[in-house]
Motif scaffolding. Structure first.
Motif, PDB file in Angstrom:
ATOM      1  N   PRO A 105       3.488  29.630  -1.160  1.00 39.32           N
ATOM      2  CA  PRO A 105       2.451  29.121  -2.060  1.00 39.32           C
ATOM      3  C   PRO A 105       2.760  29.377  -3.533  1.00 39.32           C
ATOM      4  CG  PRO A 105       1.671  31.072  -0.893  1.00 39.32           C
ATOM      5  CD  PRO A 105       2.954  30.652  -0.242  1.00 39.32           C
ATOM      6  N   GLY A 108       1.795  33.554  -7.639  1.00 41.35           N
ATOM      7  CA  GLY A 108       1.118  32.391  -7.073  1.00 41.35           C
ATOM      8  C   GLY A 108      -0.306  32.240  -7.567  1.00 41.35           C
ATOM      9  N   ASN A 135      -3.495  29.168   0.994  1.00 41.10           N
ATOM     10  CA  ASN A 135      -2.803  30.248   0.288  1.00 41.10           C
ATOM     11  C   ASN A 135      -2.968  31.572   1.030  1.00 41.10           C
ATOM     12  OD1 ASN A 135      -1.561  29.034  -1.966  1.00 41.10           O
ATOM     13  ND2 ASN A 135      -3.478  28.953  -3.078  1.00 41.10           N
TER      14      ASN A 135
END
Length: 527
Positions: free
Chosen positions: A393, A247, A381
């Motif tokens: 995320p 991510g 996040n």
């Protein structure tokens, strides 16, 4: 800076205030470094080779070390502390440290060998390609060093110690500034000067990692040479780290894509460094405000998630989102309208000329459009990470990556500023997606209150930006653009804009103002 009427909330607000001050000092040191670099190198010519060379080590660091590692370790470490498993928590942290150090050292060696092939897609050839490859080889070892930093920062943050990790980068900036000021006058060629710059980055990184280590001794445990990989918690850290790595790495991969389009399709001898110079200014309010709020709230949200106290979790997240909007919306609007005078004042000297001011200012204004949304993405996040739902995320980051590449392909035709504009648009899209998914997970997000607050903040910010621009324009038109006058005109614009903002938010009864003012009545080092 967060609302904190009493108890735990007051402690969080004080922690955020201290962290903000420390981070502000670090960012100001970074700004000083950037001013020195631009005076020596400008944004046109061989400095672009350094900008490109730094991209891949920075990406690998984001993928595996530093923020990604600390983001994965904090929830697990905090959870074990919450359950009273202190000795196990430290054993797990020690194992993660040594495993990462061994792995990252091997990876660094591999990347140094493969550097010519890794850097080739950016389109440099001949002596320029040799310079990019050589600089990247000097910079790659920072990855292994920052792997150690990721563990140390995670431990300190889990104990609610935020100041030292924020202060440590000041040393990094001081080392670079000192090395350039002392060494560059003795070096004539651009490659030699850039190699000195790269070596200073490496030495500064090593000192930055070493600085917090003595503070670990003040805690109730210590890191040891242990490799207890059989502990399920160690596996859980790496299992959690995988989506966090992907991510965060995808988010940082956007910077590589931006640099690729800037070098290959805009101007490889101007666009990468110009965008980087604008990005450093853009990150100043980001680092002072949203990073501070996020770093302080992340361990708290991790503890609340471990207790399954979702009502408190939602309240804390809502508060953080409103505080980020309160601080970054005015910063983005004032920064956009004063982009050119700010860039001129800070950068236009030495090798940095008036033409480069116009180019960098355009990129900075385009970045400002997405400033608030970048901050909200950062907090959202971390909220998912604290819930140990890091794949959510991650998928959003993958969508953002695809969108960013598509928009870069469409917007590069606008010139240098088109690349930052693409970044701002995808920040908006990413925030929207994360908000929808978070609401689906926690059931509510206090959306009406956040929207109402943001609406009033936008009105106050627009009036403040107008006041700031009017004051600057009036002084600039009468007194001219000598450096001393620029300090007065830009400074007056910023001060008047800030005062106008606080007056208007008071008239509009924006509650986030009271949270900020309450911090001024607390001694930052008090109990």
């Amino acid at each position: 800076m967060i609302e904190a009427p009493s108890g735990r909330g007051r402690g969080l607000a004080r922690s955020t205030a201290i962290f903000s001050l420390a981070t502000a000092g670090s960012r100001m040191a970074g700004l000083a470094r950037e001013i020195v670099i631009r005076a020596y190198f400008g944004v046109e010519g061989s400095i672009n080779a350094f900008t490109v060379a730094f991209q891949i080590p920075s990406l690998v660091r984001a993928l595996i070390a530093d923020v990604a590692l600390s983001s994965a370790l904090v929830p697990v470490f905090s959870e074990m502390l919450e359950r009273g498993e202190r000795l196990r928590a430290w054993r797990v942290a020690s194992t993660v440290l040594w495993l990462m150090l061994l792995a990252l050292s091997a990876l660094t060696a591999l990347f140094i060998v493969l550097a010519p092939w890794i850097m080739r897609p950016f389109g440099y050839s001949g002596a320029d390609e040799e310079l990019v490859v050589g600089l990247s080889r000097v910079l790659f070892p920072t990855v292994a060093l920052l792997g150690v930093s990721g563990v140390v920062v995670a431990i300190l943050n889990s104990y609610d110690h935020f100041t030292l990790p924020a202060v440590a980068p000041i040393l990094w900036n001081v080392v670079i500034i000192a090395a350039l000021a002392i060494g560059l006058p003795f070096l004539e060629s651009d490659p030699d000067q850039l190699y000195l710059y790269a070596a200073a980055v490496l030495v500064g990184t090593a000192l930055q990692v070493l600085l917090p280590l003595p503070w670990l001794r003040r805690l109730d445990g210590q890191l040891r040479p242990i490799l207890d990989w059989r502990d399920p918690a160690v596996r859980r850290v790496f299992k959690l780290m995988l989506p966090v790595t992907v991510g965060i790495g995808l988010i940082n991969f956007n910077l590589v894509i931006d640099t690729f389009f800037a070098a290959r399709f805009v101007d490889r001898n101007l666009a990468p460094a110009a965008i980087d110079a604008a990005f450093r200014l853009y990150m100043l309010p980001q680092g002072i405000f949203s990073v501070a709020v996020t770093a302080v709230l992340f361990p708290t949200m991790s503890r609340l998630a471990a207790r399954a106290d979702m009502r408190a979790f939602e309240s804390t997240l809502s508060l953080g989102l409103r505080q980020i909007g309160f601080l970054l919306i005015p910063a983005s609007m004032i920064g956009a309208v004063l982009a050119e005078p700010i860039v001129r004042l800070l950068y236009e000297r030495g090798e940095f000329d008036a033409v480069e001011t116009t180019i960098v200012a355009g990129a900075f204004a385009a970045f400002c459009a997405g400033l608030t949304f970048n901050g909200t993405m950062l907090l959202l996040n971390r909220a998912f990470f604290s819930l140990q739902l890091a794949w959510i995320p991650t998928w959003v980051a993958l969508g953002v990556l695809v969108a960013n590449a598509g928009l870069d392909a469409a917007f590069f035709r606008l010139g240098v500023w088109g690349i930052p504009l693409a970044t701002s648009v995808v920040n908006v899209l990413g925030t929207a997606a994360l908000l929808v998914l978070m609401r689906g997970r926690i059931g509510r997000l206090d959306g009406a209150r956040i929207a109402a607050s943001y609406g009033r903040i936008v009105v106050a910010s627009a009036l403040a930006a107008g006041a700031a621009f009017g004051v600057w324009l009036g002084i600039d038109g009468v007194l001219g653009r000598a450096v001393g006058v620029q300090i007065i005109s830009v400074g007056a614009g910023l001060v008047v804009g800030g005062l106008a903002y606080f007056i208007v938010v008071g008239l509009l009864r924006i509650r986030e103002r009271e949270a900020l003012l309450s911090l001024l009545r607390w001694h930052p080092l008090g109990d």
